[in-house]
Design a protein around this motif. Structure first.
Motif, PDB file in Angstrom:
ATOM      1  N   ARG A  20      16.555  43.084  15.968  1.00  0.00           N
ATOM      2  CA  ARG A  20      16.214  41.686  15.678  1.00  0.00           C
ATOM      3  C   ARG A  20      15.593  41.532  14.301  1.00  0.00           C
ATOM      4  O   ARG A  20      14.834  42.392  13.855  1.00  0.00           O
ATOM      5  CB  ARG A  20      15.278  41.132  16.750  1.00  0.00           C
ATOM      6  CG  ARG A  20      15.961  40.924  18.091  1.00  0.00           C
ATOM      7  CD  ARG A  20      15.011  40.370  19.126  1.00  0.00           C
ATOM      8  NE  ARG A  20      15.710  40.237  20.392  1.00  0.00           N
ATOM      9  CZ  ARG A  20      16.368  39.141  20.759  1.00  0.00           C
ATOM     10  NH1 ARG A  20      16.406  38.104  19.943  1.00  0.00           N
ATOM     11  NH2 ARG A  20      16.986  39.088  21.913  1.00  0.00           N
ATOM     12  N   LEU A  21      15.894  40.416  13.674  1.00  0.00           N
ATOM     13  CA  LEU A  21      15.302  40.119  12.380  1.00  0.00           C
ATOM     14  C   LEU A  21      13.790  39.934  12.531  1.00  0.00           C
ATOM     15  O   LEU A  21      13.303  39.535  13.586  1.00  0.00           O
ATOM     16  CB  LEU A  21      15.902  38.832  11.808  1.00  0.00           C
ATOM     17  CG  LEU A  21      17.411  38.804  11.599  1.00  0.00           C
ATOM     18  CD1 LEU A  21      17.827  37.448  11.034  1.00  0.00           C
ATOM     19  CD2 LEU A  21      17.852  39.914  10.679  1.00  0.00           C
ATOM     20  N   ILE A  77       8.429  35.210   1.910  1.00  0.00           N
ATOM     21  CA  ILE A  77       8.810  35.930   3.132  1.00  0.00           C
ATOM     22  C   ILE A  77      10.330  35.888   3.280  1.00  0.00           C
ATOM     23  O   ILE A  77      10.944  34.814   3.257  1.00  0.00           O
ATOM     24  CB  ILE A  77       8.156  35.308   4.377  1.00  0.00           C
ATOM     25  CG1 ILE A  77       6.628  35.335   4.257  1.00  0.00           C
ATOM     26  CG2 ILE A  77       8.602  36.039   5.643  1.00  0.00           C
ATOM     27  CD1 ILE A  77       5.914  34.633   5.403  1.00  0.00           C
ATOM     28  N   ALA A  78      10.927  37.048   3.455  1.00  0.00           N
ATOM     29  CA  ALA A  78      12.351  37.155   3.765  1.00  0.00           C
ATOM     30  C   ALA A  78      12.502  37.494   5.241  1.00  0.00           C
ATOM     31  O   ALA A  78      11.537  37.908   5.900  1.00  0.00           O
ATOM     32  CB  ALA A  78      13.011  38.226   2.900  1.00  0.00           C
ATOM     33  N   PHE A  79      13.701  37.343   5.774  1.00  0.00           N
ATOM     34  CA  PHE A  79      13.948  37.635   7.189  1.00  0.00           C
ATOM     35  C   PHE A  79      15.134  38.583   7.281  1.00  0.00           C
ATOM     36  O   PHE A  79      16.296  38.194   7.101  1.00  0.00           O
ATOM     37  CB  PHE A  79      14.185  36.334   7.965  1.00  0.00           C
ATOM     38  CG  PHE A  79      13.005  35.408   7.907  1.00  0.00           C
ATOM     39  CD1 PHE A  79      11.919  35.595   8.745  1.00  0.00           C
ATOM     40  CD2 PHE A  79      12.963  34.384   6.971  1.00  0.00           C
ATOM     41  CE1 PHE A  79      10.808  34.763   8.663  1.00  0.00           C
ATOM     42  CE2 PHE A  79      11.865  33.540   6.880  1.00  0.00           C
ATOM     43  CZ  PHE A  79      10.773  33.735   7.729  1.00  0.00           C
ATOM     44  N   LEU A  80      14.821  39.840   7.532  1.00  0.00           N
ATOM     45  CA  LEU A  80      15.812  40.910   7.595  1.00  0.00           C
ATOM     46  C   LEU A  80      15.467  41.825   8.752  1.00  0.00           C
ATOM     47  O   LEU A  80      14.448  41.647   9.431  1.00  0.00           O
ATOM     48  CB  LEU A  80      15.827  41.696   6.273  1.00  0.00           C
ATOM     49  CG  LEU A  80      16.174  40.909   5.006  1.00  0.00           C
ATOM     50  CD1 LEU A  80      15.839  41.729   3.764  1.00  0.00           C
ATOM     51  CD2 LEU A  80      17.655  40.532   5.011  1.00  0.00           C
ATOM     52  N   SER A  81      16.285  42.845   8.983  1.00  0.00           N
ATOM     53  CA  SER A  81      15.960  43.845   9.997  1.00  0.00           C
ATOM     54  C   SER A  81      15.205  44.999   9.339  1.00  0.00           C
ATOM     55  O   SER A  81      15.251  45.163   8.117  1.00  0.00           O
ATOM     56  CB  SER A  81      17.224  44.376  10.675  1.00  0.00           C
ATOM     57  OG  SER A  81      17.736  45.494   9.984  1.00  0.00           O
ATOM     58  N   ARG A  82      14.542  45.801  10.162  1.00  0.00           N
ATOM     59  CA  ARG A  82      13.810  46.946   9.603  1.00  0.00           C
ATOM     60  C   ARG A  82      14.764  47.966   8.984  1.00  0.00           C
ATOM     61  O   ARG A  82      14.375  48.731   8.100  1.00  0.00           O
ATOM     62  CB  ARG A  82      12.945  47.608  10.677  1.00  0.00           C
ATOM     63  CG  ARG A  82      13.698  48.153  11.874  1.00  0.00           C
ATOM     64  CD  ARG A  82      12.731  48.553  12.992  1.00  0.00           C
ATOM     65  NE  ARG A  82      13.417  48.974  14.188  1.00  0.00           N
ATOM     66  CZ  ARG A  82      13.740  50.230  14.466  1.00  0.00           C
ATOM     67  NH1 ARG A  82      13.439  51.187  13.596  1.00  0.00           N
ATOM     68  NH2 ARG A  82      14.362  50.543  15.574  1.00  0.00           N
ATOM     69  N   PHE A  83      16.033  47.970   9.401  1.00  0.00           N
ATOM     70  CA  PHE A  83      16.999  48.897   8.819  1.00  0.00           C
ATOM     71  C   PHE A  83      17.399  48.470   7.408  1.00  0.00           C
ATOM     72  O   PHE A  83      17.777  49.301   6.594  1.00  0.00           O
ATOM     73  CB  PHE A  83      18.232  49.013   9.716  1.00  0.00           C
ATOM     74  CG  PHE A  83      17.962  49.720  11.008  1.00  0.00           C
ATOM     75  CD1 PHE A  83      17.943  51.097  11.080  1.00  0.00           C
ATOM     76  CD2 PHE A  83      17.675  48.999  12.157  1.00  0.00           C
ATOM     77  CE1 PHE A  83      17.668  51.754  12.271  1.00  0.00           C
ATOM     78  CE2 PHE A  83      17.399  49.643  13.362  1.00  0.00           C
ATOM     79  CZ  PHE A  83      17.389  51.026  13.414  1.00  0.00           C
ATOM     80  N   PHE A 121       7.543  45.408   7.301  1.00  0.00           N
ATOM     81  CA  PHE A 121       8.298  44.652   8.297  1.00  0.00           C
ATOM     82  C   PHE A 121       7.356  44.289   9.437  1.00  0.00           C
ATOM     83  O   PHE A 121       6.619  45.138   9.944  1.00  0.00           O
ATOM     84  CB  PHE A 121       9.454  45.497   8.839  1.00  0.00           C
ATOM     85  CG  PHE A 121      10.236  44.834   9.936  1.00  0.00           C
ATOM     86  CD1 PHE A 121      11.308  44.007   9.634  1.00  0.00           C
ATOM     87  CD2 PHE A 121       9.908  45.031  11.272  1.00  0.00           C
ATOM     88  CE1 PHE A 121      12.030  43.383  10.646  1.00  0.00           C
ATOM     89  CE2 PHE A 121      10.622  44.412  12.281  1.00  0.00           C
ATOM     90  CZ  PHE A 121      11.689  43.585  11.964  1.00  0.00           C
ATOM     91  N   ARG A 122       7.371  43.018   9.825  1.00  0.00           N
ATOM     92  CA  ARG A 122       6.564  42.562  10.956  1.00  0.00           C
ATOM     93  C   ARG A 122       7.459  41.781  11.913  1.00  0.00           C
ATOM     94  O   ARG A 122       8.156  40.842  11.501  1.00  0.00           O
ATOM     95  CB  ARG A 122       5.411  41.670  10.492  1.00  0.00           C
ATOM     96  CG  ARG A 122       4.384  42.372   9.614  1.00  0.00           C
ATOM     97  CD  ARG A 122       3.580  43.399  10.389  1.00  0.00           C
ATOM     98  NE  ARG A 122       2.570  44.041   9.557  1.00  0.00           N
ATOM     99  CZ  ARG A 122       2.759  45.136   8.843  1.00  0.00           C
ATOM    100  NH1 ARG A 122       3.958  45.727   8.873  1.00  0.00           N
ATOM    101  NH2 ARG A 122       1.793  45.665   8.132  1.00  0.00           N
ATOM    102  N   PRO A 123       7.456  42.136  13.212  1.00  0.00           N
ATOM    103  CA  PRO A 123       8.218  41.342  14.176  1.00  0.00           C
ATOM    104  C   PRO A 123       7.701  39.906  14.210  1.00  0.00           C
ATOM    105  O   PRO A 123       6.519  39.652  13.971  1.00  0.00           O
ATOM    106  CB  PRO A 123       7.938  42.053  15.513  1.00  0.00           C
ATOM    107  CG  PRO A 123       7.456  43.423  15.136  1.00  0.00           C
ATOM    108  CD  PRO A 123       6.749  43.268  13.829  1.00  0.00           C
ATOM    109  N   VAL A 124       8.601  38.981  14.493  1.00  0.00           N
ATOM    110  CA  VAL A 124       8.223  37.584  14.679  1.00  0.00           C
ATOM    111  C   VAL A 124       8.046  37.343  16.172  1.00  0.00           C
ATOM    112  O   VAL A 124       8.886  37.748  16.980  1.00  0.00           O
ATOM    113  CB  VAL A 124       9.298  36.644  14.096  1.00  0.00           C
ATOM    114  CG1 VAL A 124       8.984  35.189  14.435  1.00  0.00           C
ATOM    115  CG2 VAL A 124       9.374  36.826  12.583  1.00  0.00           C
ATOM    116  N   ASN A 153      20.685  40.681  16.917  1.00  0.00           N
ATOM    117  CA  ASN A 153      21.194  41.112  15.615  1.00  0.00           C
ATOM    118  C   ASN A 153      21.571  42.586  15.793  1.00  0.00           C
ATOM    119  O   ASN A 153      20.769  43.478  15.514  1.00  0.00           O
ATOM    120  CB  ASN A 153      20.115  40.943  14.540  1.00  0.00           C
ATOM    121  CG  ASN A 153      20.630  41.215  13.144  1.00  0.00           C
ATOM    122  OD1 ASN A 153      21.605  40.627  12.709  1.00  0.00           O
ATOM    123  ND2 ASN A 153      19.969  42.127  12.437  1.00  0.00           N
ATOM    124  N   VAL A 154      22.763  42.825  16.317  1.00  0.00           N
ATOM    125  CA  VAL A 154      23.149  44.165  16.762  1.00  0.00           C
ATOM    126  C   VAL A 154      23.772  44.959  15.612  1.00  0.00           C
ATOM    127  O   VAL A 154      24.713  44.512  14.964  1.00  0.00           O
ATOM    128  CB  VAL A 154      24.136  44.081  17.942  1.00  0.00           C
ATOM    129  CG1 VAL A 154      24.578  45.484  18.362  1.00  0.00           C
ATOM    130  CG2 VAL A 154      23.489  43.354  19.115  1.00  0.00           C
TER     131      VAL A 154
END
Length: 296
Positions: free
Chosen positions: A165-166, A238-244, A257-260, A268-269
């Motif tokens: 997840r983003l 703030i951007a919205f991306l995955s930890r990968f 990276f911080r979860p929302v 987001n697979v």
């Protein structure tokens, strides 16, 4: 693979404390894992796990068996390595189709590690959209495909997949960095970086804010993952991306990276795909990619 499937079931349930979580990790129905463990317990005449309201906990007998399981799996991996060493060394070229952010992070890291062990194999990295990744692998233009939300195809095999997840991507010194997870409403108080409408994640991000009843006007729009990361690292945006997407930057300490909270974003697979037939070099590089992904 010999008896390794049952061993992996026991190992994953012990690691996660949950049959459901183990099933998600292994892509196996929880009922199938539970059935195999019950059969093993019946065969041994001992309970291996305590069934608790919130999960599974090893019994003393389970602890003994788990030690055996992990020794056996390690010995199996070592045996596989020795067998591969007997084969001819991999050579030729492996082509991987992926997305821009993954190419500059996860894929580049895996490629460097792989090249150090197999310098005779050439690696080509192509960047493209999710649909084009599937097409490239299906049409034999690429041996492997790694991307977010890639369409399924009966022609292709999924080697690895995970819902990633983003979340909020921020500078380490950002005022919100001290929080373990961030409410979406608090993100709205800072300059926002949105993917532009040409990118699939634009809809994911915009929908999350709309469903939360938050009207926002992003300070930045871009179709470049690298630009998003640079903008986030340079101030309070703030951007919205995955930890990968930011694995390398997290490792260097230039981004966090911080979860929302409240599961604001839809699935987001991230998937690694390949054709059914592949050579040794492609197989080994796929394993390198998976190992790199699982180390993040």
């Amino acid at each position: 693979m010999l008896h390794s499937r049952l061993l992996h079931y026991v190992d994953e349930v012990a690691r996660h404390g949950s049959i459901r979580a183990a099933g998600a990790r292994l892509h196996v129905a929880p009922s199938a894992i539970n059935r195999q463990i019950l059969m093993l317990e019946e065969e041994l005449g001992e309970a291996l796990f305590e069934r608790l309201p919130r999960g599974m906990r090893l019994t003393p007998a389970g602890e003994v068996l788990l030690a055996h399981v992990r020794r056996t799996l390690q010995e199996y991996r070592e045996a596989v390595t020795e067998i591969r060493d007997l084969q001819s060394l991999p050579s030729g070229e492996v082509v991987i189709a992926t997305m821009t952010g993954l190419a500059s992070g996860i894929v580049s890291t895996a490629t460097m590690g792989f090249h150090a062990r197999h310098p005779e194999v050439r690696i080509s990295i192509l960047t493209m959209s999710a649909h084009d990744i599937v097409r490239a692998v299906a049409d034999s233009e690429a041996d492997l495909g790694l991307g977010f939300n890639v369409p399924t195809s009966a022609q292709l095999e999924t080697c690895w997949r995970l819902d990633t997840r983003l979340g909020a991507v921020i500078a380490p010194g950002h005022p919100l960095a001290r929080m373990e997870s961030i409410p979406l409403a608090q993100c709205a108080s800072y300059p926002l970086i949105f993917a532009d409408r040409s990118m699939v994640i634009h809809g994911t991000i915009a929908d999350a804010f709309a469903q939360a009843g938050l009207k926002v006007e992003p300070a930045f729009h871009t179709n470049s993952i690298e630009a998003m990361k640079r903008l986030a690292a340079g101030g309070e945006a703030i951007a919205f991306l995955s930890r990968f997407d930011i694995a390398e930057e997290q490792h260097r300490g230039s981004l966090a990276f911080r979860p929302v909270r409240d599961r604001a974003f839809s699935d987001n697979v991230l998937s690694l795909i390949r054709r059914g037939k592949h050579g040794l070099a492609g197989l080994l590089f796929a394993e390198e990619i998976v190992a790199t992904l699982e180390s993040v």
